[in-house]
Enzyme design. Structure first.
Site: not given
Length: 520
Positions: A280, A341, A393
């Site tokens: 990330e 995301k 995540c």
């Protein structure tokens, strides 16, 4: 006409008779659930915890159940999620007293979900112990679902997740984690019922309750061998770089170039690997400023190689009609795609009520905490002709979100920077959650992190390759694509949730005779 020989109420126990002893027992019961998860992996404590909760709560009056649920949640989240303190205090530049206060508020707030679920449990079952036992698994999973949905959700510490290494793992591809949780709680309820029946010398009924509860556990050796998806026999080579960049310098402008150089250096010798994964925000500058870096990576890659990396994205969004930041992941080389995301972490990636909170304390002004949510229904990335569905995540914690998107791809991938949580148990829980998603979907999960745990997870949720936390290292191995879907991918959690709702609707006084839990 037959008469009901069931007792007017289950016998009081020392736990239900003493408010202080009962409160302690409920906090301990919640904490026992934390021990079922990584790194402790004592999955068998799940039914034990449920049994302890029921011994304490079933004899109580309905009016006492909100407090009982809140104490249970306090034990669970106080022991299992208080690692947020690390990100608030150590990396959020927040004074220790304020960090402690915010952590307490966080834990106490999450515990309200258990309190509300137990309150609802009491309202539905009133003072009928029999209805309480029948409804308990349904109420528990509906409470879990609500916690995973309301206010963006906190889908963490679901009891079923611990069974990625337990005998109920075979249920995950069929029912998802909520179905596994339902059976763990049903097992505890059945054992409580058996104890209750034994006190009435109804040994046959008690034995039947135990047999029914144990059936799925005893089926494990056979059912765990079943594979629901077709796994390719052709391997895909894979390499993941774990840079172990200290969180203190992650967003320091003086060290941004050094981070990129670190990952480029670690990739030397692996440019011809089929799929290369950086974690990330491994490229810590927005894609509109990273053109030369992306071009250099593209030139270094082999003809049949794809590098997938986390990178911030900045540009004009047609959806919100403004310029915005996204926490993103992109494919470079023999692949394509950009994914933004969708499930953002409150305060870490966006600040609720930011007009009021920005500037109050350091934790409300973390670097890169102004991301916008990506659009729904995004396409997977491609890498050498393989469709790869990425999750960034926290997203991997949402079971139905992963299951629906997994239909589009033959491989799953998740990147994270768990450096925010130091050497707490949080990152190890995160890895276990990713393993459950692989098991539910029957697909390999590739996991790349900044400082661990980087791993290859197979379609059964087993770790095939990993490298230690807090080390700069490169993981290499082989992965295999999957075709087809598990039953859970097709239905999601709806069958389990629907069954729970049916129990809630139909287990009423006219269906189940009243058996008092609080009166004699």
């Amino acid at each position: 006409m037959t008469t009901d020989t069931t007792p007017s109420r289950p016998p009081n126990t020392p736990l239900s008779a003493s408010p202080w002893l009962g409160a302690a027992a409920l906090v301990v019961a919640g904490a026992l659930q934390t021990l079922t998860f990584s790194p402790f992996n004592l999955w068998w404590l799940g039914p034990v915890s449920v049994l302890l909760i029921l011994f304490t709560t079933v004899p109580l009056a309905a009016s006492q159940l909100f407090r009982a649920g809140w104490l249970t949640g306090l034990g669970l989240f106080g022991s299992g999620a208080s690692w947020v303190y690390v990100s608030i205090s150590e990396y959020g530049n927040t004074a220790i007293p304020i960090a402690i206060l915010l952590t307490v508020i966080f834990v106490a707030g999450l515990a309200l979900f258990h309190g509300l679920a137990f309150w609802f449990w009491g309202k539905l079952a009133k003072d009928s112990a029999l209805r309480r036992l029948i409804l308990f698994p349904a109420i528990w999973i509906l409470g879990d679902w609500l916690r995973g949905w309301l206010l963006t959700g906190f889908p963490w510490l679901y009891l079923g997740t611990a069974h990625v290494d337990g005998p109920l793992a075979w249920l995950a591809p069929l029912t998802g984690v909520h179905g596994v949780t339902a059976w763990v709680t049903a097992t505890g309820a059945a054992f409580y019922a058996a104890w209750w029946l034994i006190t009435r010398k109804r040994f046959g009924a008690a034995g039947a309750a135990v047999v029914v509860a144990l059936a799925p556990w005893l089926m494990a050796p056979a059912m765990n061998r079943v594979t629901w998806t077709d796994i390719s026999t052709e391997p895909t080579s894979f390499a993941a770089m774990q840079g172990n960049i200290p969180q203190q310098i992650k967003w320091d402008p003086e060290f941004l170039k050094d981070q990129i150089v670190t990952y480029l250096g670690m990739t030397e010798g692996h440019w011809n690997t089929d799929i290369i994964l950086w974690p990330e925000t491994a490229i810590p500058i927005p894609q509109d400023q990273a053109g030369k870096i992306i071009e250099h990576i593209d030139q270094q890659l082999g003809e049949n190689s794809t590098l997938i990396t986390g990178i911030p994205w900045y540009g004009f969004s047609d959806r919100i009609e403004d310029f915005t930041f996204h926490n993103s992941i992109m494919a470079i080389g023999n692949g394509e795609g950009m994914y933004h995301k969708q499930k953002l972490v409150p305060f870490g990636e966006y600040v609720p009520l930011q007009g009021l909170l920005r500037g109050l304390i350091g934790f409300f002004d973390l670097p890169m905490s102004s991301f916008s949510r990506g659009p729904g229904h995004q396409a997977p990335l491609t890498a050498n002709g393989i469709r790869v569905m990425p999750f960034i995540c926290y997203e991997v914690a949402y079971p139905d979100f992963v299951a629906v998107n997994a239909r589009k791809a033959g491989l799953l991938l998740t990147i994270s920077n768990d450096g925010w949580f130091g050497d707490s148990i949080g990152p190890l829980q995160h890895l276990q959650i990713a393993r459950m998603r692989a098991l539910e979907t029957g697909r390999y999960m590739l996991r790349g992190t900044n400082n661990g745990v980087t791993a290859i997870i197979d379609h059964k949720g087993r770790i095939t390759e990993t490298i230690p936390q807090f080390e700069k290292a490169t993981l290499t191995g082989e992965v295999f694509t999957a075709r087809g879907s598990t039953p859970y991918m097709q239905t999601g959690s709806w069958p389990v949730l629907t069954l729970a709702v049916i129990l809630v609707v139909f287990v009423r006084e006219r269906v189940i005779p009243p058996v008092s839990a609080s009166g004699s």
